[in-house]
Design a protein around this motif. Structure first.
Motif, PDB file in Angstrom:
ATOM      1  N   VAL A  73      33.395  30.707  45.736  1.00  0.00           N
ATOM      2  CA  VAL A  73      32.477  30.828  44.601  1.00  0.00           C
ATOM      3  C   VAL A  73      31.040  30.964  45.084  1.00  0.00           C
ATOM      4  N   SER A  74      30.635  30.127  46.023  1.00  0.00           N
ATOM      5  CA  SER A  74      29.245  30.139  46.499  1.00  0.00           C
ATOM      6  C   SER A  74      28.888  31.452  47.173  1.00  0.00           C
ATOM      7  N   ASN A  75      29.753  31.941  48.051  1.00  0.00           N
ATOM      8  CA  ASN A  75      29.454  33.176  48.790  1.00  0.00           C
ATOM      9  C   ASN A  75      29.348  34.378  47.865  1.00  0.00           C
ATOM     10  N   ALA A  76      30.296  34.518  46.949  1.00  0.00           N
ATOM     11  CA  ALA A  76      30.272  35.672  46.046  1.00  0.00           C
ATOM     12  C   ALA A  76      29.098  35.579  45.072  1.00  0.00           C
ATOM     13  N   ALA A  77      28.809  34.367  44.591  1.00  0.00           N
ATOM     14  CA  ALA A  77      27.701  34.192  43.647  1.00  0.00           C
ATOM     15  C   ALA A  77      26.370  34.523  44.311  1.00  0.00           C
ATOM     16  N   PHE A  78      26.148  34.014  45.514  1.00  0.00           N
ATOM     17  CA  PHE A  78      24.896  34.285  46.214  1.00  0.00           C
ATOM     18  C   PHE A  78      24.783  35.767  46.562  1.00  0.00           C
ATOM     19  N   GLY A  79      25.916  36.373  46.966  1.00  0.00           N
ATOM     20  CA  GLY A  79      25.890  37.768  47.388  1.00  0.00           C
ATOM     21  C   GLY A  79      25.389  38.712  46.313  1.00  0.00           C
ATOM     22  N   ILE A  80      25.832  38.543  45.062  1.00  0.00           N
ATOM     23  CA  ILE A  80      25.422  39.448  43.991  1.00  0.00           C
ATOM     24  C   ILE A  80      24.139  38.987  43.316  1.00  0.00           C
ATOM     25  N   GLY A 105      33.122  45.561  47.585  1.00  0.00           N
ATOM     26  CA  GLY A 105      32.213  45.255  48.673  1.00  0.00           C
ATOM     27  C   GLY A 105      31.824  43.794  48.708  1.00  0.00           C
ATOM     28  N   TYR A 106      31.345  43.285  47.581  1.00  0.00           N
ATOM     29  CA  TYR A 106      30.856  41.904  47.535  1.00  0.00           C
ATOM     30  C   TYR A 106      31.994  40.884  47.563  1.00  0.00           C
ATOM     31  N   VAL A 107      33.007  41.096  46.738  1.00  0.00           N
ATOM     32  CA  VAL A 107      34.123  40.154  46.693  1.00  0.00           C
ATOM     33  C   VAL A 107      34.925  40.212  47.984  1.00  0.00           C
ATOM     34  N   GLY A 108      35.102  41.410  48.529  1.00  0.00           N
ATOM     35  CA  GLY A 108      35.837  41.537  49.787  1.00  0.00           C
ATOM     36  C   GLY A 108      35.182  40.756  50.912  1.00  0.00           C
ATOM     37  N   ALA A 109      33.849  40.816  50.984  1.00  0.00           N
ATOM     38  CA  ALA A 109      33.137  40.057  52.019  1.00  0.00           C
ATOM     39  C   ALA A 109      33.310  38.558  51.807  1.00  0.00           C
ATOM     40  N   ALA A 110      33.216  38.101  50.551  1.00  0.00           N
ATOM     41  CA  ALA A 110      33.386  36.678  50.263  1.00  0.00           C
ATOM     42  C   ALA A 110      34.793  36.214  50.621  1.00  0.00           C
ATOM     43  N   VAL A 111      35.788  37.052  50.365  1.00  0.00           N
ATOM     44  CA  VAL A 111      37.174  36.699  50.684  1.00  0.00           C
ATOM     45  C   VAL A 111      37.360  36.563  52.190  1.00  0.00           C
ATOM     46  N   VAL A 112      36.834  37.508  52.950  1.00  0.00           N
ATOM     47  CA  VAL A 112      36.971  37.448  54.413  1.00  0.00           C
ATOM     48  C   VAL A 112      36.305  36.191  54.958  1.00  0.00           C
ATOM     49  N   LYS A 113      35.116  35.851  54.444  1.00  0.00           N
ATOM     50  CA  LYS A 113      34.436  34.628  54.887  1.00  0.00           C
ATOM     51  C   LYS A 113      35.292  33.400  54.602  1.00  0.00           C
ATOM     52  N   SER A 114      35.896  33.359  53.418  1.00  0.00           N
ATOM     53  CA  SER A 114      36.712  32.207  53.042  1.00  0.00           C
ATOM     54  C   SER A 114      37.963  32.102  53.906  1.00  0.00           C
ATOM     55  N   SER A 151      36.544  34.058  44.404  1.00  0.00           N
ATOM     56  CA  SER A 151      35.440  34.956  44.732  1.00  0.00           C
ATOM     57  C   SER A 151      35.073  35.797  43.510  1.00  0.00           C
ATOM     58  N   MET A 152      36.069  36.202  42.743  1.00  0.00           N
ATOM     59  CA  MET A 152      35.801  36.903  41.485  1.00  0.00           C
ATOM     60  C   MET A 152      35.061  35.996  40.519  1.00  0.00           C
ATOM     61  N   LEU A 153      35.460  34.725  40.463  1.00  0.00           N
ATOM     62  CA  LEU A 153      34.745  33.764  39.621  1.00  0.00           C
ATOM     63  C   LEU A 153      33.299  33.621  40.087  1.00  0.00           C
ATOM     64  N   GLY A 154      33.100  33.542  41.394  1.00  0.00           N
ATOM     65  CA  GLY A 154      31.745  33.450  41.928  1.00  0.00           C
ATOM     66  C   GLY A 154      30.929  34.687  41.619  1.00  0.00           C
ATOM     67  N   PHE A 155      31.552  35.853  41.658  1.00  0.00           N
ATOM     68  CA  PHE A 155      30.864  37.104  41.316  1.00  0.00           C
ATOM     69  C   PHE A 155      30.376  37.044  39.872  1.00  0.00           C
ATOM     70  N   ILE A 156      31.213  36.508  38.986  1.00  0.00           N
ATOM     71  CA  ILE A 156      30.823  36.349  37.573  1.00  0.00           C
ATOM     72  C   ILE A 156      29.657  35.376  37.457  1.00  0.00           C
ATOM     73  N   VAL A 157      29.726  34.271  38.200  1.00  0.00           N
ATOM     74  CA  VAL A 157      28.639  33.288  38.178  1.00  0.00           C
ATOM     75  C   VAL A 157      27.337  33.931  38.644  1.00  0.00           C
ATOM     76  N   GLY A 158      27.407  34.698  39.737  1.00  0.00           N
ATOM     77  CA  GLY A 158      26.209  35.344  40.263  1.00  0.00           C
ATOM     78  C   GLY A 158      25.613  36.360  39.314  1.00  0.00           C
ATOM     79  N   LEU A 159      26.441  36.963  38.473  1.00  0.00           N
ATOM     80  CA  LEU A 159      25.947  37.931  37.496  1.00  0.00           C
ATOM     81  C   LEU A 159      25.352  37.258  36.266  1.00  0.00           C
ATOM     82  N   CYS A 160      25.775  36.034  35.985  1.00  0.00           N
ATOM     83  CA  CYS A 160      25.398  35.396  34.715  1.00  0.00           C
ATOM     84  C   CYS A 160      24.266  34.390  34.827  1.00  0.00           C
ATOM     85  N   VAL A 161      24.081  33.758  35.990  1.00  0.00           N
ATOM     86  CA  VAL A 161      23.048  32.730  36.093  1.00  0.00           C
ATOM     87  C   VAL A 161      21.663  33.360  36.117  1.00  0.00           C
TER      88      VAL A 161
END
Length: 253
Positions: A73-80, A105-114, A151-161
């Motif tokens: 969640v943190s990686n994907a949220a920060f990334g976007i 691109g963004y979610v894939g990177a977060a997944v690899v990190k995780s 990571s998809m959830l984090g992507f949503i968080v990064g788009l909404c906050v």
């Protein structure tokens, strides 16, 4: 599918992680190692086995998921959120990129990190406690599915906050408590009947149960139902992301 652009986003995100290696990898691994020292070695040696599984080994799947879910969640949220904050999101949106390619691109990177973090934690855990993986394929699949979903959830968080301080609300105040209360350190059978019933409403319970089944071939629920639940959660996240790109909601800071 524009693989060159996906690779450009992916490479940028991975390069950022390398620059912040202490924060993105070393800190979570060290924190998890401390859990193993305290709960696995110190407390675990004084506790009875849980279902024929030594307590130190029993907590390995839960602690691994704790790190993977929060960091996904943190990686994907920060990334976007970073391009939204800096204004670089305009360049991404005006580039010949489809929403699918941006997400990849963004979610894939977060997944690899995780997944790299999970591997590091499992290697570290082997130093402190013995364990074997009964179903390696299912363990990898469930772990990958958890990383993608959150990571998809984090992507949503990064788009909404709308602020840096809100990026960690979901990982710290939602995911972490749910994981601690989701059977990471105990079996649900150890709880009073009332708390067992309450725990059934915690979605992380089913993720921990499925991952623990992949390790030790013991389960409190049907592992295929657990996996189906996780796939359903992923589908919901995909629909929400698609709706955000379709309406343009919060794409700009």
């Amino acid at each position: 599918m524009n693989f060159y652009s996906i690779h450009a986003i992916f490479r940028f995100e991975m390069a950022r992680s390398v620059r912040t290696l202490m924060q993105s990898l070393a800190a979570p691994v060290l924190a998890t190692a401390l859990y193993f020292v305290v709960f696995g070695s110190a407390i675990g040696s004084r506790m009875a086995e849980i279902g024929s599984i030594p307590y130190g080994s029993f907590i390995v799947p839960g602690l691994t998921l704790l790190a993977v879910l929060t960091q996904s969640v943190s990686n994907a949220a920060f990334g976007i959120y970073m391009p939204r904050y800096s204004g670089a999101i305009y360049e991404i949106l005006s580039a010949p990129l489809s929403p699918t390619e941006i997400v990849f691109g963004y979610v894939g990177a977060a997944v690899v990190k995780s997944m790299v973090l999970a591997a590091a934690i499992l290697i570290t855990a082997r130093v402190f406690v013995p364990y074997e993986v009964a179903h390696p394929f299912w363990a990898f699949f469930i772990l990958l599915l958890c990383a993608v979903s959150f990571s998809m959830l984090g992507f949503i968080v990064g788009l909404c906050v709308d602020g840096w301080d809100k990026l960690e609300v979901v990982p710290s105040l939602v995911i972490t408590p749910l994981t601690f209360l989701g059977g990471s350190f105990y079996s649900l059978n150890m709880l009073p009947p009332t708390w067992q019933t309450i725990s059934l409403f915690n979605p992380v319970v089913y993720l921990v149960d499925a991952f623990r089944w992949a390790f030790f071939d013991v389960t409190e629920f049907n592992p295929m139902v657990d996996v189906a639940f996780l796939l359903g959660f992923l589908l919901v996240c995909i629909v929400i992301v698609g709706q955000i790109f379709r309406t343009g909601y919060r794409l700009q800071h």
